[in-house]
Design a protein around this motif. Structure first.
Motif: not given
Ligand SMILES: CC(C)(COP(=O)(O)OP(=O)(O)OC[C@H]1O[C@@H](n2cnc3c(N)ncnc32)[C@H](O)[C@@H]1OP(=O)(O)O)[C@@H](O)C(=O)NCCC(=O)NCCS
Length: 154
Positions: A74-86
């Motif tokens: 599981m990985y979300t690009r740092p700039e997209a974190r905390g927005m519900g991607v994972a």
């Protein structure tokens, strides 16, 4: 992902990378590695993860399939974190596993990932482990190791 998790040195990560790619390619081709990606319009891929159908022994209550879904990478690009991607990716994985009639999904969570999984209903299981690289040996508990170091009781 490994760099952000921070448990391994850059050297270890680089050394393991070729083997990891090879393994993923093999499992992917065999249909045991199901990749999920999240895309944002105008940006491209912002996060990803996978279900690995890992070998499992048959046991009572599970349908007799030789594999069990396990979430990894599981990985979300740092700039997209905390927005519900994972969260969105794991929801899709759960949906996929339900559709395929699996009864359980397992994973090992990083410190950053744990709250994402907990919020989706994952709970700690009864898995236990013994490190064999930190002075432990089969049958050695932390308590018995301390006792052995102190010597016999008088
Ligand atoms: C762990 C990781 C994948 C989480 O990715 P993410 O896309 O930021 O996760 P989410 O946005 O779904 O959830 C993160 C937080 O945002 C919150 N959130 C979820 N949906 C949200 C939304 N729509 N808007 C705002 N916040 C939201 C979640 O509740 C969660 O809060 P908490 O962790 O503070 O309790 C990411 O941090 C990462 O790549 N870390 C490095 C690699 C790693 O540790 N991988 C996991 C291996 S198990």
């Amino acid at each position: 992902m490994w760099t952000d998790i921070g448990r391994h040195s850059d050297r270890e990560i680089r050394a393991g990378s070729a083997a990891a790619r090879q393994w993923i390619r093999r499992e992917f081709r065999a249909g045991r590695y199901i990749a999920f990606v999240a895309e944002r319009e105008g940006i491209g891929i912002v996060g990803s993860g996978a279900i690995w159908l890992r070998p499992s022994q048959p046991y009572p209550g599970l349908r007799p399939r030789p594999e069990a879904p396990y979430i990894l990478s599981m990985y979300t690009r740092p700039e997209a974190r905390g927005m519900g991607v994972a969260t969105g990716l794991v929801r899709q994985m759960i949906r996929w596993a339900r559709r395929e009639k699996y009864r359980r999904i397992t994973l090992h969570a990083s410190a950053q990932g744990a709250s994402v999984y907990r919020a989706l209903g994952f709970e700690a299981s009864n898995e236990m482990r013994l490190s064999l690289t930190r002075g432990g040996s089969p049958g050695t508990t932390a308590k018995s190791a301390r006792r052995a170091r102190r010597g016999p009781r008088r």
